[in-house]
Design a protein around this motif. Structure first.
Motif, PDB file in Angstrom:
ATOM      1  N   UNK A 109       0.835  -1.191   0.000  1.00 26.85           N
ATOM      2  CA  UNK A 109       0.000   0.000   0.000  1.00 26.85           C
ATOM      3  C   UNK A 109       0.872   1.242   0.000  1.00 26.85           C
ATOM      4  N   UNK A 110       0.608   2.196  -0.909  1.00 26.12           N
ATOM      5  CA  UNK A 110       1.398   3.434  -0.916  1.00 26.12           C
ATOM      6  C   UNK A 110       1.311   4.153   0.418  1.00 26.12           C
ATOM      7  N   UNK A 111       2.422   4.781   0.816  1.00 22.59           N
ATOM      8  CA  UNK A 111       2.444   5.536   2.058  1.00 22.59           C
ATOM      9  C   UNK A 111       1.354   6.592   2.142  1.00 22.59           C
ATOM     10  N   UNK A 112       1.116   7.364   1.076  1.00 23.98           N
ATOM     11  CA  UNK A 112       0.029   8.362   1.130  1.00 23.98           C
ATOM     12  C   UNK A 112      -1.347   7.737   1.361  1.00 23.98           C
ATOM     13  N   UNK A 155      -1.932   4.952   3.078  1.00 23.57           N
ATOM     14  CA  UNK A 155      -1.983   4.587   4.493  1.00 23.57           C
ATOM     15  C   UNK A 155      -2.242   5.815   5.358  1.00 23.57           C
ATOM     16  N   UNK A 156      -1.609   6.936   4.989  1.00 24.24           N
ATOM     17  CA  UNK A 156      -1.820   8.173   5.728  1.00 24.24           C
ATOM     18  C   UNK A 156      -3.269   8.650   5.596  1.00 24.24           C
ATOM     19  N   UNK A 157      -3.849   8.515   4.399  1.00 22.83           N
ATOM     20  CA  UNK A 157      -5.233   8.932   4.180  1.00 22.83           C
ATOM     21  C   UNK A 157      -6.197   8.052   4.969  1.00 22.83           C
ATOM     22  N   UNK A 158      -5.911   6.749   5.041  1.00 26.95           N
ATOM     23  CA  UNK A 158      -6.723   5.846   5.856  1.00 26.95           C
ATOM     24  C   UNK A 158      -6.678   6.266   7.320  1.00 26.95           C
ATOM     25  N   UNK A 159      -5.475   6.584   7.793  1.00 31.87           N
ATOM     26  CA  UNK A 159      -5.316   6.995   9.187  1.00 31.87           C
ATOM     27  C   UNK A 159      -5.988   8.318   9.484  1.00 31.87           C
ATOM     28  N   UNK A 160      -5.951   9.240   8.521  1.00 32.47           N
ATOM     29  CA  UNK A 160      -6.578  10.543   8.726  1.00 32.47           C
ATOM     30  C   UNK A 160      -8.089  10.414   8.885  1.00 32.47           C
ATOM     31  N   UNK A 161      -8.716   9.613   8.038  1.00 32.56           N
ATOM     32  CA  UNK A 161     -10.156   9.389   8.164  1.00 32.56           C
ATOM     33  C   UNK A 161     -10.489   8.665   9.470  1.00 32.56           C
ATOM     34  N   UNK A 162      -9.699   7.643   9.784  1.00 35.69           N
ATOM     35  CA  UNK A 162      -9.981   6.819  10.960  1.00 35.69           C
ATOM     36  C   UNK A 162      -9.734   7.555  12.267  1.00 35.69           C
ATOM     37  N   UNK A 163      -8.992   8.662  12.229  1.00 32.40           N
ATOM     38  CA  UNK A 163      -8.651   9.369  13.458  1.00 32.40           C
ATOM     39  C   UNK A 163      -9.860  10.086  14.077  1.00 32.40           C
ATOM     40  N   UNK A 164     -10.901  10.320  13.294  1.00 31.13           N
ATOM     41  CA  UNK A 164     -12.140  10.886  13.840  1.00 31.13           C
ATOM     42  C   UNK A 164     -12.787   9.828  14.733  1.00 31.13           C
ATOM     43  N   UNK A 165     -13.059  10.170  15.983  1.00 35.02           N
ATOM     44  CA  UNK A 165     -13.571   9.153  16.920  1.00 35.02           C
ATOM     45  C   UNK A 165     -14.971   8.665  16.573  1.00 35.02           C
ATOM     46  N   UNK A 166     -15.657   9.312  15.610  1.00 37.09           N
ATOM     47  CA  UNK A 166     -16.958   8.831  15.158  1.00 37.09           C
ATOM     48  C   UNK A 166     -16.841   7.884  13.968  1.00 37.09           C
ATOM     49  N   UNK A 167     -15.669   7.799  13.373  1.00 37.31           N
ATOM     50  CA  UNK A 167     -15.474   6.898  12.242  1.00 37.31           C
ATOM     51  C   UNK A 167     -15.150   5.501  12.761  1.00 37.31           C
ATOM     52  N   UNK A 168     -15.908   4.514  12.296  1.00 37.05           N
ATOM     53  CA  UNK A 168     -15.724   3.138  12.749  1.00 37.05           C
ATOM     54  C   UNK A 168     -14.964   2.305  11.731  1.00 37.05           C
ATOM     55  N   UNK A 205      -4.929   9.152  -3.190  1.00 34.54           N
ATOM     56  CA  UNK A 205      -3.668   8.717  -2.601  1.00 34.54           C
ATOM     57  C   UNK A 205      -3.293   7.304  -3.029  1.00 34.54           C
ATOM     58  N   UNK A 206      -4.297   6.480  -3.289  1.00 36.47           N
ATOM     59  CA  UNK A 206      -4.018   5.107  -3.720  1.00 36.47           C
ATOM     60  C   UNK A 206      -3.326   5.078  -5.084  1.00 36.47           C
ATOM     61  N   UNK A 207      -3.472   6.149  -5.870  1.00 37.12           N
ATOM     62  CA  UNK A 207      -2.895   6.187  -7.211  1.00 37.12           C
ATOM     63  C   UNK A 207      -1.470   6.730  -7.215  1.00 37.12           C
ATOM     64  N   UNK A 208      -0.975   7.199  -6.060  1.00 41.10           N
ATOM     65  CA  UNK A 208       0.363   7.774  -6.013  1.00 41.10           C
ATOM     66  C   UNK A 208       1.413   6.676  -5.976  1.00 41.10           C
ATOM     67  N   UNK A 209       2.629   7.022  -6.358  1.00 42.58           N
ATOM     68  CA  UNK A 209       3.729   6.065  -6.266  1.00 42.58           C
ATOM     69  C   UNK A 209       4.057   5.834  -4.797  1.00 42.58           C
ATOM     70  N   UNK A 210       4.241   4.578  -4.399  1.00 48.13           N
ATOM     71  CA  UNK A 210       4.478   4.300  -2.979  1.00 48.13           C
ATOM     72  C   UNK A 210       5.787   4.906  -2.484  1.00 48.13           C
ATOM     73  N   UNK A 211       5.723   5.615  -1.371  1.00 52.78           N
ATOM     74  CA  UNK A 211       6.936   6.088  -0.720  1.00 52.78           C
ATOM     75  C   UNK A 211       7.465   5.029   0.243  1.00 52.78           C
TER      76      UNK A 211
END
Length: 227
Positions: free
Chosen positions: A144-147, A149-162, A216-222
């Motif tokens: 999984x590209x680093x961006x 993974x970061x986008x997944x974490x950003x969405x999931x960081x909201x305590x209302x997101x399950x 972000x999924x379309x970016x080159x993996x860092x």
């Protein structure tokens, strides 16, 4: 004696009628609350349409930035849970550059009947710096590209997101919209969510987060996600 019986029967009939009227008013109020769930955000989607889905809850469909969007709700009333919850599920259908379905389930407790996480064959390790306790799974071993993974974490960081999910056909998020009234549920197991409304601010944030994830999924993996 006959008069007393007549009075008693009359009073009983009045009580029954009053209870019936109250239940009719309550049912009508609940229906209005359900039907108005998406009233504040219909304008945000192109060709928006509200229909009735499962459990007689409304379903909102339309498009955003040229991509089909579907917003619906799931009632989670498992007895193991302290209070029933109303989950909002927003799905954006668009091509996403991933080789498998990747799903992030935050704070898993084993009662997520709406989640596909447990059905995915491969458990992926959660990074130490991931912003929230989560179980990450995929339909097969992937990088999984680093961006992304970061986008997944950003969405999931909201305590209302399950839950957040990305797959070749689109992206999806599960968001806690409301919790049942504690007093009514404790007293009579009545599931009353009041009058929950999806606000433009909330929907805009979820759509932006899903758009960022798909891009972000379309970016080159860092850095590749551990397989």
């Amino acid at each position: 004696m006959a008069t007393e019986q007549a009075v008693t029967l009359t009073l009983a009939a009045l009580v029954v009628a009053a209870v019936a009227c109250r239940e009719v008013r309550r049912s009508r109020a609940e229906r209005v609350a359900r039907d108005g769930l998406f009233d504040a955000v219909v304008w945000m989607l192109t060709d928006a349409h509200v229909s009735t889905g499962g459990g007689r809850h409304p379903v909102l469909t339309g498009s955003h930035d040229g991509h089909p969007v579907r917003a619906e709700v799931v009632v989670d009333s498992l007895t193991l849970r302290k209070l029933p919850l109303l989950w909002l599920v927003v799905t954006v259908s668009r091509p996403v550059t991933v080789d498998a379905t990747v799903d992030v389930l935050t704070r898993p407790n084993g009662t997520e009947v709406f989640s596909r996480n447990a059905c995915l064959a491969h458990r992926l390790p959660t990074p130490d710096d991931f912003p929230v306790p989560a179980r990450i799974a995929a339909s097969r071993a992937v990088g999984l590209p680093g961006p992304a993974l970061a986008a997944l974490g950003e969405l999931a960081s909201d305590d209302r997101v399950k839950e957040v999910e990305a797959g070749p056909a689109g992206v999806r998020v599960v968001y806690r919209l409301a919790e049942a009234d504690q007093t009514r549920y404790r007293a009579g197991r009545r599931v009353d969510f009041g009058m929950p409304t999806l606000t433009p601010l909330t929907l805009a944030a979820l759509l932006t987060g899903l758009d960022t994830l798909a891009s972000a999924c379309a970016t080159n993996p860092t850095r590749e996600y551990i397989r």
